[in-house]
Scaffold this motif. Structure first.
Motif, PDB file in Angstrom:
ATOM      1  N   VAL A 142       6.305  22.864 -10.974  1.00 23.40           N
ATOM      2  CA  VAL A 142       4.963  22.399 -11.336  1.00 23.40           C
ATOM      3  C   VAL A 142       4.387  21.547 -10.214  1.00 23.40           C
ATOM      4  CG1 VAL A 142       3.683  20.868 -12.891  1.00 23.40           C
ATOM      5  CG2 VAL A 142       5.276  22.543 -13.826  1.00 23.40           C
ATOM      6  N   ASP A 143       5.196  20.654  -9.650  1.00 21.87           N
ATOM      7  CA  ASP A 143       4.716  19.810  -8.550  1.00 21.87           C
ATOM      8  C   ASP A 143       4.309  20.655  -7.350  1.00 21.87           C
ATOM      9  OD1 ASP A 143       5.103  17.534 -10.023  1.00 21.87           O
ATOM     10  OD2 ASP A 143       7.017  16.997  -9.079  1.00 21.87           O
ATOM     11  N   THR A 165       3.358  23.746  -7.397  1.00 24.45           N
ATOM     12  CA  THR A 165       2.159  24.502  -7.772  1.00 24.45           C
ATOM     13  C   THR A 165       0.918  23.615  -7.704  1.00 24.45           C
ATOM     14  OG1 THR A 165       3.506  25.859  -9.253  1.00 24.45           O
ATOM     15  CG2 THR A 165       1.143  25.951  -9.577  1.00 24.45           C
ATOM     16  N   ARG A 166       1.039  22.396  -8.222  1.00 25.02           N
ATOM     17  CA  ARG A 166      -0.104  21.474  -8.203  1.00 25.02           C
ATOM     18  C   ARG A 166      -0.477  21.093  -6.765  1.00 25.02           C
ATOM     19  NH1 ARG A 166       1.782  17.966 -11.484  1.00 25.02           N
ATOM     20  NH2 ARG A 166       2.734  16.685  -9.872  1.00 25.02           N
ATOM     21  N   ASP A 167       0.519  20.890  -5.917  1.00 23.95           N
ATOM     22  CA  ASP A 167       0.240  20.510  -4.533  1.00 23.95           C
ATOM     23  C   ASP A 167      -0.429  21.639  -3.751  1.00 23.95           C
ATOM     24  OD1 ASP A 167       1.387  18.076  -5.063  1.00 23.95           O
ATOM     25  OD2 ASP A 167       3.328  18.570  -4.156  1.00 23.95           O
ATOM     26  N   CYS A 203       3.661  27.903 -14.889  1.00 24.75           N
ATOM     27  CA  CYS A 203       3.294  26.550 -14.475  1.00 24.75           C
ATOM     28  C   CYS A 203       1.791  26.307 -14.577  1.00 24.75           C
ATOM     29  CB  CYS A 203       3.763  26.291 -13.050  1.00 24.75           C
ATOM     30  SG  CYS A 203       5.555  26.195 -12.886  1.00 24.75           S
ATOM     31  N   LEU A 257      -0.522  23.043 -15.708  1.00 26.51           N
ATOM     32  CA  LEU A 257      -1.621  22.466 -14.926  1.00 26.51           C
ATOM     33  C   LEU A 257      -2.907  22.356 -15.743  1.00 26.51           C
ATOM     34  CD1 LEU A 257      -1.310  23.869 -11.281  1.00 26.51           C
ATOM     35  CD2 LEU A 257      -0.209  21.910 -12.369  1.00 26.51           C
ATOM     36  N   GLN A 299      -2.483  19.248 -17.581  1.00 25.03           N
ATOM     37  CA  GLN A 299      -2.575  18.096 -16.677  1.00 25.03           C
ATOM     38  C   GLN A 299      -3.986  17.931 -16.115  1.00 25.03           C
ATOM     39  OE1 GLN A 299       0.567  18.881 -13.801  1.00 25.03           O
ATOM     40  NE2 GLN A 299       2.082  17.770 -15.035  1.00 25.03           N
ATOM     41  N   VAL A 318      -5.850  19.888 -14.279  1.00 22.21           N
ATOM     42  CA  VAL A 318      -6.051  20.322 -12.901  1.00 22.21           C
ATOM     43  C   VAL A 318      -6.970  21.535 -12.855  1.00 22.21           C
ATOM     44  CG1 VAL A 318      -4.915  21.204 -10.817  1.00 22.21           C
ATOM     45  CG2 VAL A 318      -3.811  19.407 -12.187  1.00 22.21           C
TER      46      VAL A 318
END
Length: 396
Positions: free
Chosen positions: A127-128, A130-132, A188, A192, A195, A197
């Protein structure tokens, strides 16, 4: 000591709470989605669910609320399904849904565990990553899940060690030719959305593209603590589906029963225990409404997965002998609601420019009810873009 109520009182209370006794004014379109969100799968079902609750619903009005006013938002939410809800309630239906633990998040997006084990990566790590990565791919664009997933998978692969990259690029179990990493990225993306995003942009034909949330919205998202968002989500649930239990709430949300405690424990002082043949709880502030609900009235054609039938104690609102007809048939049908009772099912398909609707009633419908069902079918036809509707009513 619990408060005694009847099954009929529970049904009447829920119908009133979910605005199914009388349609709201069309100016209440956005408010109607905020009761407990409106699921939009299969695509278009949210429009039909709103039609059952709001007068003179038009596809154009819903599209305007999403695209221009941006007072409605569509995002993955409960059970990892797409939902409409008021943009002002964004924290409730995103932060409020997101489990606080890794195990809870894995269960919410069932199907990812085995792939994570093959990759020797935690869900949090993917997830991190993917978010980055997502900002560099999605900024200024609208991409479908497949296009977005493919581009992100390639970028993430470049940052992985050689061995892990080989596993990442190997064909996975989700679709022929799809890399394992791409399938995991798709999972993921659901996290997001919770979250805050990304969210869905308006549909483009049959495609539902994603956009970055902060680029889509013109206003700042309210900053709500996770505990407060979870508490408010549970309040919405109990108002719409009460009296209910911990297990039923967890199932509706999409987590294991033990994980639902992270929500349930927040409202223990706001609940009253009731007994209607099962031990359950209702918001104390709703107890008077539960004990003296208005008599159900009216006819509605509810779409598949309408909010009303998404309560996990379905035997409460559907007679047991008809339960299989609604939930165990191939291709979940819509349901026919007459004066507070689910009395049948309906299915519809396009025939040229017209819509053909077949209604199967569990009991013989009165002549008046048939006429109202036909009138409701005309509303469904308009929302489905049909020129006219043909309705066949049969008794099971």
């Amino acid at each position: 000591m619990s408060v005694k109520v009847t099954r009929d009182e529970v049904i009447a209370y829920r119908l009133e709470a979910q605005n199914l006794n009388r349609r709201l004014d069309k100016r209440s379109l956005v408010a109607a989605t905020g009761v407990c969100g409106v699921q939009n799968s299969p695509p278009g079902s949210a429009l039909l669910a709103l039609n059952a609750r709001v007068s003179d619903v038009a596809r154009e009005a819903v599209n305007t609320a999403i695209s221009e006013h941006k007072s409605l938002l569509q995002s993955w939410s409960m059970r990892g399904a797409p939902f409409f809800f008021p943009t002002s309630d964004l924290p409730v239906f995103t932060t409020g849904v997101l489990p606080p633990t890794e195990d809870g998040r894995r269960h919410l997006i069932l199907g990812v565990e085995a792939s994570l084990e093959k990759l020797e990566m935690s869900l949090a790590e993917v997830v991190d990553r993917t978010r980055d990565t997502i900002g560099s791919v999605l900024s200024g664009r609208r991409l479908t899940v497949n296009d977005l997933g493919a581009e992100m998978t390639e970028l993430i692969a470049r940052e992985l060690p050689k061995k892990k990259r080989a596993d990442w690029e190997r064909e996975g179990p989700y679709a022929k030719g799809q890399p394992l990493g791409e399938g995991v990225v798709h999972f993921c993306l659901r996290i997001l959305t919770l979250q805050q995003v990304i969210c869905f942009a308006p549909r483009d034909g049959k495609k539902a593209p994603f956009v970055l949330l902060d680029e889509w919205l013109d206003t700042d998202v309210p900053d709500v603590a996770p505990e407060d968002a979870r508490a408010e989500l549970l309040r919405r649930y109990l108002h719409a589906y009460g009296p209910s239990t911990r297990g039923d709430f967890a199932s509706w949300l999409g987590v294991r029963a033990r994980e639902g405690e992270a929500w349930w424990d927040l409202l223990e002082n706001e609940m009253t225990e009731v007994d209607y043949g099962r031990r359950a709880w209702v918001l104390t502030e709703d107890l008077d409404a539960l004990q003296s609900p208005p008599t159900p009235a009216g006819v509605r054609l509810l779409p598949p997965r309408d909010p009303y039938i998404q309560g996990r104690d379905r035997e409460t609102i559907i007679d047991k002998q008809f339960h299989r007809d609604v939930f165990k048939t191939v291709g979940e049908p819509g349901t026919v609601l007459v004066d507070g009772r689910i009395v049948g099912t309906w299915r519809a398909r396009k025939k040229g420019k017209n819509l053909h609707m077949s209604v199967t009633s569990f009991d013989r419908l009165s002549a008046r009810s048939k006429k109202v069902v036909e009138a409701e079918a005309e509303k469904v036809a308009i929302l489905r873009g049909a020129a006219a509707v043909e309705v066949d009513v049969d008794s099971a």
